[in-house]
Design a protein around this motif. Structure first.
Motif, PDB file in Angstrom:
ATOM      1  N   UNK A  17      -5.817 -14.690 -29.290  1.00  0.00           N
ATOM      2  CA  UNK A  17      -4.523 -14.444 -29.926  1.00  0.00           C
ATOM      3  C   UNK A  17      -4.467 -15.025 -31.347  1.00  0.00           C
ATOM      4  N   UNK A  18      -5.624 -15.167 -31.966  1.00  0.00           N
ATOM      5  CA  UNK A  18      -5.693 -15.670 -33.341  1.00  0.00           C
ATOM      6  C   UNK A  18      -4.826 -14.769 -34.231  1.00  0.00           C
ATOM      7  N   UNK A  19      -4.071 -15.341 -35.187  1.00  0.00           N
ATOM      8  CA  UNK A  19      -3.175 -14.524 -36.022  1.00  0.00           C
ATOM      9  C   UNK A  19      -3.897 -13.489 -36.885  1.00  0.00           C
ATOM     10  N   UNK A  20      -5.208 -13.666 -37.085  1.00  0.00           N
ATOM     11  CA  UNK A  20      -5.971 -12.695 -37.868  1.00  0.00           C
ATOM     12  C   UNK A  20      -7.155 -12.169 -37.036  1.00  0.00           C
ATOM     13  N   UNK A  21      -6.903 -11.991 -35.750  1.00  0.00           N
ATOM     14  CA  UNK A  21      -7.986 -11.593 -34.852  1.00  0.00           C
ATOM     15  C   UNK A  21      -8.587 -10.246 -35.235  1.00  0.00           C
ATOM     16  N   UNK A  22      -7.776  -9.325 -35.783  1.00  0.00           N
ATOM     17  CA  UNK A  22      -8.325  -8.016 -36.144  1.00  0.00           C
ATOM     18  C   UNK A  22      -9.359  -8.133 -37.255  1.00  0.00           C
ATOM     19  N   UNK A  23      -9.192  -9.114 -38.154  1.00  0.00           N
ATOM     20  CA  UNK A  23     -10.189  -9.351 -39.200  1.00  0.00           C
ATOM     21  C   UNK A  23     -11.397 -10.100 -38.648  1.00  0.00           C
ATOM     22  N   UNK A  24     -11.169 -10.999 -37.706  1.00  0.00           N
ATOM     23  CA  UNK A  24     -12.280 -11.717 -37.086  1.00  0.00           C
ATOM     24  C   UNK A  24     -13.209 -10.769 -36.335  1.00  0.00           C
ATOM     25  N   UNK A  25     -12.677  -9.669 -35.834  1.00  0.00           N
ATOM     26  CA  UNK A  25     -13.484  -8.719 -35.071  1.00  0.00           C
ATOM     27  C   UNK A  25     -14.450  -7.934 -35.951  1.00  0.00           C
ATOM     28  N   UNK A  26     -14.216  -7.900 -37.248  1.00  0.00           N
ATOM     29  CA  UNK A  26     -15.099  -7.177 -38.169  1.00  0.00           C
ATOM     30  C   UNK A  26     -16.481  -7.828 -38.217  1.00  0.00           C
TER      31      UNK A  26
END
Length: 213
Positions: A161-170
């Motif tokens: 649930x990291x606030x920038x998880x969508x960027x971490x997935x890159x």
């Protein structure tokens, strides 16, 4: 001298350039390539060289990819690429195909060290929020922000649930834009379009240069 400079100025890609790639898509063979190589040299590669020359002062030296495909490890044994593409030393990528013009900027696929630095910077609230703002601004400008690969969830060691998880997935991150084949590709407006995109993408490129590359 003025006449020489004018001759070398970029005036876009003629219709023959797109027709060349339409033909190559239909017949990707040495026979077709050999018969039409003069069109590639004059109408495809020639304008790309002129464009890169004009982009160099602001975006660095351009390098055109070779037209032959590396088929050693590919099931597709087609010998030739159906695009012409080039990179720019200060960040940037330009591509032409039968489908039109495209441009990109960023890191398409990060190596292990780059990926580690990228995730650390995204995790940090200050630098991560800075990247989030850059991405949001690009999206507002109708620029796609994408990558070659994504994880399905947060990488190991980071909260789901990291606030920038969508960027971490890159596993890479690029700004990308594609323009369909239209008459303006045969004019100097093609250069103006590429320049506008590269300037829009520059903040992302600068962020990557500072925290990742």
């Amino acid at each position: 001298m003025a006449g020489v400079v004018d001759h070398m100025a970029f005036h876009g890609w003629p219709a023959e350039a797109l027709e060349f790639y339409e033909g190559l898509e239909a017949d990707n063979s040495r026979t077709y390539w050999t018969a039409h190589k003069h069109i590639y040299d004059r109408d495809v590669r020639g304008p790309m060289v002129e464009l890169l020359t004009e982009l160099e002062p602001e975006f660095g030296e351009g390098k055109i990819f070779r037209p032959n495909r590396d088929v050693r490890f590919s099931a597709d044994k087609s010998p030739y690429k159906t695009t012409i593409a080039a990179t720019l030393d200060r960040g940037g990528y330009v591509q032409l195909s039968a489908d039109g013009l495209a441009a990109g900027s960023g890191i398409y696929m990060m190596d292990a060290d780059q990926l580690s630095r990228y995730r650390h910077a995204v995790d940090d609230d200050e630098t991560g929020d800075e990247l989030r703002a850059l991405v949001d601004e690009l999206i507002k400008q109708d620029v796609e922000v994408t990558a070659r690969e994504y994880l399905k969830t947060a990488p190991r060691g980071y909260a789901k649930d990291h606030p920038r998880v969508e960027l971490l997935r890159h596993k890479g991150i690029i700004a990308w834009r594609h323009w369909p084949a239209e008459a303006w590709l045969g004019t100097s407006a093609a250069k103006d379009t590429v320049v506008e995109f590269l300037r829009l993408a520059r903040p992302l490129n600068d962020w990557l240069a500072e925290y990742v590359a």
